[in-house]
Write a protein that holds these residues in place. Sequence first.
Motif, PDB file in Angstrom:
ATOM      1  N   VAL A 142      38.437  45.556  40.751  1.00 32.18           N
ATOM      2  CA  VAL A 142      39.556  46.498  40.689  1.00 32.18           C
ATOM      3  C   VAL A 142      40.793  45.712  40.277  1.00 32.18           C
ATOM      4  CG1 VAL A 142      41.088  48.016  41.998  1.00 32.18           C
ATOM      5  CG2 VAL A 142      38.622  48.098  42.396  1.00 32.18           C
ATOM      6  N   LEU A 143      41.475  46.184  39.237  1.00 30.34           N
ATOM      7  CA  LEU A 143      42.686  45.528  38.753  1.00 30.34           C
ATOM      8  C   LEU A 143      43.931  46.090  39.418  1.00 30.34           C
ATOM      9  CD1 LEU A 143      42.242  45.312  34.877  1.00 30.34           C
ATOM     10  CD2 LEU A 143      42.123  43.439  36.515  1.00 30.34           C
ATOM     11  N   LEU A 144      44.910  45.210  39.641  1.00 38.39           N
ATOM     12  CA  LEU A 144      46.254  45.610  40.039  1.00 38.39           C
ATOM     13  C   LEU A 144      47.213  45.167  38.928  1.00 38.39           C
ATOM     14  CD1 LEU A 144      46.338  44.430  43.772  1.00 38.39           C
ATOM     15  CD2 LEU A 144      45.634  46.646  42.879  1.00 38.39           C
ATOM     16  N   GLY A 145      48.418  45.723  38.926  1.00 37.05           N
ATOM     17  CA  GLY A 145      49.412  45.302  37.950  1.00 37.05           C
ATOM     18  C   GLY A 145      49.234  45.975  36.614  1.00 37.05           C
ATOM     19  N   GLU A 146      49.937  45.451  35.599  1.00 40.80           N
ATOM     20  CA  GLU A 146      50.003  46.124  34.305  1.00 40.80           C
ATOM     21  C   GLU A 146      49.453  45.301  33.158  1.00 40.80           C
ATOM     22  OE1 GLU A 146      52.863  45.400  36.157  1.00 40.80           O
ATOM     23  OE2 GLU A 146      52.489  47.229  37.295  1.00 40.80           O
ATOM     24  N   ARG A 147      49.074  44.072  33.384  1.00 39.41           N
ATOM     25  CA  ARG A 147      48.753  43.172  32.288  1.00 39.41           C
ATOM     26  C   ARG A 147      47.608  43.670  31.406  1.00 39.41           C
ATOM     27  NH1 ARG A 147      52.273  39.940  29.970  1.00 39.41           N
ATOM     28  NH2 ARG A 147      53.192  38.445  31.367  1.00 39.41           N
ATOM     29  N   ILE A 148      46.558  44.189  32.013  1.00 42.64           N
ATOM     30  CA  ILE A 148      45.379  44.562  31.249  1.00 42.64           C
ATOM     31  C   ILE A 148      45.167  46.067  31.353  1.00 42.64           C
ATOM     32  CG2 ILE A 148      42.931  44.103  30.865  1.00 42.64           C
ATOM     33  CD1 ILE A 148      44.624  41.616  30.647  1.00 42.64           C
ATOM     34  N   PHE A 149      45.153  46.737  30.245  1.00 48.59           N
ATOM     35  CA  PHE A 149      44.806  48.145  30.245  1.00 48.59           C
ATOM     36  C   PHE A 149      43.415  48.268  29.620  1.00 48.59           C
ATOM     37  CE2 PHE A 149      48.719  49.959  31.653  1.00 48.59           C
ATOM     38  CZ  PHE A 149      49.692  49.049  31.260  1.00 48.59           C
ATOM     39  N   ASP A 150      42.444  48.632  30.397  1.00 51.17           N
ATOM     40  CA  ASP A 150      41.066  48.675  29.921  1.00 51.17           C
ATOM     41  C   ASP A 150      40.367  49.845  30.592  1.00 51.17           C
ATOM     42  OD1 ASP A 150      38.142  48.079  29.784  1.00 51.17           O
ATOM     43  OD2 ASP A 150      38.864  46.320  28.729  1.00 51.17           O
ATOM     44  N   GLU A 151      39.881  50.745  29.796  1.00 51.32           N
ATOM     45  CA  GLU A 151      39.276  51.959  30.346  1.00 51.32           C
ATOM     46  C   GLU A 151      37.962  51.683  31.073  1.00 51.32           C
ATOM     47  OE1 GLU A 151      37.007  53.256  26.198  1.00 51.32           O
ATOM     48  OE2 GLU A 151      38.693  54.434  26.946  1.00 51.32           O
ATOM     49  N   ASN A 152      37.435  50.453  30.943  1.00 45.30           N
ATOM     50  CA  ASN A 152      36.154  50.143  31.567  1.00 45.30           C
ATOM     51  C   ASN A 152      36.290  49.480  32.934  1.00 45.30           C
ATOM     52  OD1 ASN A 152      34.573  51.130  29.380  1.00 45.30           O
ATOM     53  ND2 ASN A 152      35.096  49.290  28.231  1.00 45.30           N
ATOM     54  N   VAL A 153      37.510  49.410  33.462  1.00 48.45           N
ATOM     55  CA  VAL A 153      37.755  48.757  34.753  1.00 48.45           C
ATOM     56  C   VAL A 153      38.633  49.657  35.611  1.00 48.45           C
ATOM     57  CG1 VAL A 153      38.673  46.708  35.901  1.00 48.45           C
ATOM     58  CG2 VAL A 153      37.625  46.490  33.645  1.00 48.45           C
ATOM     59  N   ASP A 154      38.308  49.787  36.887  1.00 50.14           N
ATOM     60  CA  ASP A 154      39.182  50.512  37.813  1.00 50.14           C
ATOM     61  C   ASP A 154      40.524  49.794  37.890  1.00 50.14           C
ATOM     62  OD1 ASP A 154      37.518  52.678  38.855  1.00 50.14           O
ATOM     63  OD2 ASP A 154      36.273  51.090  39.686  1.00 50.14           O
ATOM     64  N   HIS A 155      41.602  50.573  37.897  1.00 44.40           N
ATOM     65  CA  HIS A 155      42.946  49.998  37.812  1.00 44.40           C
ATOM     66  C   HIS A 155      43.877  50.775  38.741  1.00 44.40           C
ATOM     67  CE1 HIS A 155      46.293  48.498  34.822  1.00 44.40           C
ATOM     68  NE2 HIS A 155      46.505  48.131  36.077  1.00 44.40           N
TER      69      HIS A 155
END
Length: 343
Positions: A142-155
Amino acid sequence: MAVTLHDVARRAGVSIKTVSNVINDYPHIRPATRTRVEEAIAELGYTPNLTARNLRSGRTGAIALAVPDLALNYFAELAAAVIAEAESAGFAVLVEQTGGERERELELLQSPRRKLTDGLIFSARGMGQEDASRLDVPYPLVLLGERIFDENVDHVTMRNVEAAQAATRYLLGSARRRIAVVGAHRGEVVGSAGLRLRGYREALEEAGIPSDPDLITYADPWHRFNGAASVRTLIETGVAFDAVFAFNDALAFGAMRALDEAGLRVPQDVAVIGFDDVDEAEYSIPSLTSVDPGRAWIARSAVGRLLERITAPEAAGPPRLLLADFRIVERESATAGARGSGA
């Protein structure tokens, strides 16, 4: 001798399987039976063999949290919230610090240490969009923050642009027109600094006020000393300003120190608003008006989403983007109608 499942089963008058189902929180247990087993566990002081349970489930019972900088109160308080949420679900947390450096972040994603945990909550700062493919990892992420926008990862993230707009509008609403920014990053577009600067500029444009480049100061990292240095530079160069929008609370604390040293009153001469609403904001002198970006919700949502991926991957569905709500917490450093008071 150690208390066993057999001992608990005998005390509760049930089968070993029933005791195991209660310990593993199996849903289809009659309330009276569950209560009887739980009372037997408490009376005997039984402690489940977590190692054996984890071997059976193929899980470690731990998750990892990686953040850029634990010296920043936001990340320290976020880590505390993540730990509390995970512990309530029976998971331990391994916390790692990357320094926001790209190479360390990339190494962390592939580190053998990932085998010690069941999944990762990852606040990336150094990686860029070109590194998105590196997020294709064989474990729940699960990603936090704004650095990576990727539709294949929960964010899970905050509404940086909208929150910065609201902070700027708040200052404009108290008749401030020369609003200095503390904490911009040169050339950054995607990232907290870039998005907050965008929100600031959009709010000024909405009010018909041109953005003055002399009012934008740059600071990295976002620590107190950089906030103080930025405001001292504004004062020394004679740039007129009547408010400061600091891109995090640490910068705001430094800014208020520099204003005090210069004999400028907060908020009468210069209003100050921060971002993150860390615990210290309530106790600084003056107390700091700040944007609460939804830290508690972010921690709860990130842990919840990761545990869904770990415990029920087939039911978790496609990756999701989850956005926290925000609010402005008004305190003494910037209040409606404070301009000029106490003169």
